[in-house]
Structures are given as C-alpha cells and as structure tokens.
Design an enzyme around this catalytic site. Structure first.
Site, PDB file in Angstrom:
ATOM      1  N   ARG A  47       0.864  -1.192   0.000  1.00  0.00           N
ATOM      2  CA  ARG A  47       0.000   0.000   0.000  1.00  0.00           C
ATOM      3  C   ARG A  47       0.890   1.229   0.000  1.00  0.00           C
ATOM      4  NH1 ARG A  47      -1.901   3.390   4.042  1.00  0.00           N
ATOM      5  NH2 ARG A  47      -3.929   4.359   3.664  1.00  0.00           N
ATOM      6  N   SER A 118     -13.006  -2.286   0.889  1.00  0.00           N
ATOM      7  CA  SER A 118     -13.272  -1.629   2.179  1.00  0.00           C
ATOM      8  C   SER A 118     -14.754  -1.285   2.234  1.00  0.00           C
ATOM      9  CB  SER A 118     -12.482  -0.314   2.289  1.00  0.00           C
ATOM     10  OG  SER A 118     -11.121  -0.566   2.220  1.00  0.00           O
ATOM     11  N   LYS A 147      -3.609   6.259   8.531  1.00  0.00           N
ATOM     12  CA  LYS A 147      -4.341   6.684   7.326  1.00  0.00           C
ATOM     13  C   LYS A 147      -4.880   8.075   7.633  1.00  0.00           C
ATOM     14  CE  LYS A 147      -8.608   5.382   4.786  1.00  0.00           C
ATOM     15  NZ  LYS A 147      -8.294   5.213   3.370  1.00  0.00           N
TER      16      LYS A 147
HETATM   17  C1  LIG Z   1      -5.448   1.576   5.709  1.00  0.00           C
HETATM   18  C2  LIG Z   1      -6.388   1.797   6.828  1.00  0.00           C
HETATM   19  N1  LIG Z   1      -7.747   1.736   6.664  1.00  0.00           N
HETATM   20  C3  LIG Z   1      -8.458   1.956   7.781  1.00  0.00           C
HETATM   21  S1  LIG Z   1      -7.386   2.270   9.080  1.00  0.00           S
HETATM   22  C4  LIG Z   1      -5.988   2.087   8.115  1.00  0.00           C
HETATM   23  C5  LIG Z   1      -4.610   2.230   8.658  1.00  0.00           C
HETATM   24  C6  LIG Z   1      -4.246   1.067   9.529  1.00  0.00           C
HETATM   25  O1  LIG Z   1      -2.937   1.279  10.001  1.00  0.00           O
HETATM   26  P1  LIG Z   1      -2.520   0.861  11.481  1.00  0.00           P
HETATM   27  O2  LIG Z   1      -2.569  -0.655  11.538  1.00  0.00           O
HETATM   28  O3  LIG Z   1      -1.106   1.383  11.603  1.00  0.00           O
HETATM   29  O4  LIG Z   1      -3.491   1.519  12.414  1.00  0.00           O
HETATM   30  C1  LIG Z   2      -8.204   0.589   3.575  1.00  0.00           C
HETATM   31  C2  LIG Z   2      -8.025  -0.748   3.720  1.00  0.00           C
HETATM   32  C3  LIG Z   2      -8.944  -1.542   4.468  1.00  0.00           C
HETATM   33  N1  LIG Z   2      -8.730  -2.847   4.609  1.00  0.00           N
HETATM   34  C4  LIG Z   2      -7.647  -3.446   4.047  1.00  0.00           C
HETATM   35  C5  LIG Z   2      -7.449  -4.909   4.246  1.00  0.00           C
HETATM   36  N2  LIG Z   2      -6.749  -2.754   3.333  1.00  0.00           N
HETATM   37  C6  LIG Z   2      -6.871  -1.431   3.127  1.00  0.00           C
HETATM   38  N3  LIG Z   2      -6.001  -0.795   2.445  1.00  0.00           N
END
Ligand SMILES: Cc1ncsc1CCOP(=O)(O)O
Ligand SMILES: C=C1C=NC(C)=NC1=N
Ligand SMILES: [Mg+2]
Length: 218
Positions: A47, A118, A147
């Site tokens: 990502r 998502s 994020k």
């Molecule tokens: C990509 C994404 N989508 C919802 S929360 C998130 C970030 C999750 O990152 P972390 O595991 O460091 O909280």
């Molecule tokens: C936003 C996201 C939510 N869920 C997962 C598995 N990946 C992502 N990049």
C-alpha cells in the site's frame, strides 16, 4: 486460475500485514517484510500511499521486490488501489476502497484474482458482495494515525452487525490493531486482522508478527 474458495481466503486473512515505503521509518521495507514473514504473517498488501509515497518506476520496482519476497515464501501478494500495476505484475489480488473504481469493473479486469473491498456500512457490504468481493476490509476499528483520511474509529459494531445479518463473506478488521486488542476483533466475527504500524514500526517485526498470530489464536 479459479477463484480462491472462502475457507482459503479466511485462512489467508488471519495475520494480514500491510506496508508501503512511508510506513517503515528508516528501515528497508524488504527487510521488514522478510522478518514479518518469518514471524508468521499469512498475507501481504503493498500500500504505497500518502505523503512522500513513491510513484512511477520507483513504486513499481519496490512492488516487484516485495512481490518476489512473498513469492519465495508462498505468501499471497496484494496491491492496494493500483489495479493497473496489479495486472502488470500479475499480483495475487487487489484491495480497493469506496473511492476507487467500482468493484464490478475491477472484478471484470482482474478475473479470478483476490478482490478485497473496504466497506463502512451494510449498504456498502451488500453492494460489494453483489460485485463479487472475496473479502471485506472493515475499520478503523480502533484509533489510527496511519491513514490520514481515516473515518473515526468505529469499534467492531459493523463486523458484529454483518455477522448477525448472516453475511458469510470473509472479513478482516483494520485500524489501530495490535496483539493487545486483536482477539476482540476475532471475537466480534472477523476472520483475521490487518495491521500496518504494529509490525512495520516494531523493533522486532518477526516478534510482532508472531505475537499478533498468537493473539488471533493461530
Ligand atoms: C489503511 C487503513 N484503513 C483503515 S485504518 C488504516 C490504517 C491502519 O494502520 P494501522 O494498523 O497502523 O493503524
Ligand atoms: C483501507 C483498507 C482496508 N482494509 C484493508 C485490508 N486494506 C486497506 N487498504
Ligand atoms: Mg483505495
């Protein structure tokens, strides 16, 4: 190649590591990924997103490097957002959000590869299921700073609601998850947990992955 069956997807979702170059401080993403694999992750998502994210050739060569590490260890390799790159590299699948291309169009492009979507509501889950999603990513379950445009943390209420309504689609929780709170996400009905910082910023990524694996009961 046929569609991966639900049981196989559920197993793959157990300890789902997500990382891009911006998530691993000064360390080398390849080194962290190898350690995470040694610690027992079951799925990897590339990502590359947010401030200072790589693009073009640099992004592609990092994706190829991480894909070959996954291939060496039999770990499925998924790419977030970038459908074209996933097709070009013949990735095992893609993950898309609600603001990406519609899931139906992505399913048509990727054929039988893994399609993760998502979802943030019952309606989004119903639409994603109709479009042929192989799993739902649901969160942020707990507070996250990774994020920048994440919605407020929601806990596990949507996971529980979808299970109560009889959804059988595999679910992975995401957002602020670590070994200390991962069990509650599984108890709520998720098949696995996905993390970025819990592993990518750990002093010992292998130990962090192993702890997370233990906490989800694998
Ligand atoms: C990509 C994404 N989508 C919802 S929360 C998130 C970030 C999750 O990152 P972390 O595991 O460091 O909280
Ligand atoms: C936003 C996201 C939510 N869920 C997962 C598995 N990946 C992502 N990049
Ligand atoms: Mg997206």
């Amino acid at each position: 190649m046929s569609r991966m069956d639900r049981e196989t997807i559920k197993q793959a979702l157990k300890v789902y590591f997500i990382m891009g170059s911006t998530n691993c401080l000064a360390s080398d993403p390849g080194k962290i990924l190898k350690e995470a694999i040694n610690g027992g992750i079951t799925l990897f998502q590339f990502r590359e997103k947010g401030l200072n994210a790589l693009a073009g050739k640099e992004k592609r060569s990092l994706a190829m490097r991480l894909q070959s590490i996954c291939k060496e260890h039999g770990i499925p390799f998924i790419i977030n957002d970038d459908i074209e790159l996933a097709i070009e590299l013949e990735a095992d699948g893609v993950h898309i959000g609600q603001e990406d291309e519609p899931a139906e169009a992505v399913r048509a492009k990727i054929g039988d590869r893994i399609l993760g979507v998502s979802v943030h509501s019952l309606e989004e889950a119903e639409a994603a299921q109709r479009a042929g999603a192989d799993y739902f990513g649901i969160g942020p379950v707990f507070a996250t700073v990774t994020k920048e445009d994440a919605k407020p943390e929601r806990g596990t209420v949507l996971i529980e609601m979808l299970r109560e309504k009889g959804f059988q689609v595999p679910i992975v929780g995401i957002g602020g998850i670590h070994a200390g709170n991962a069990a509650s996400v599984i108890e709520a009905g998720a098949d696995g947990v996905s993390v970025i910082t819990a592993i990518s910023t750990a002093k010992d990524a292998a130990a962090a992955a192993a702890e997370l694996k233990k906490s989800v009961g694998v």
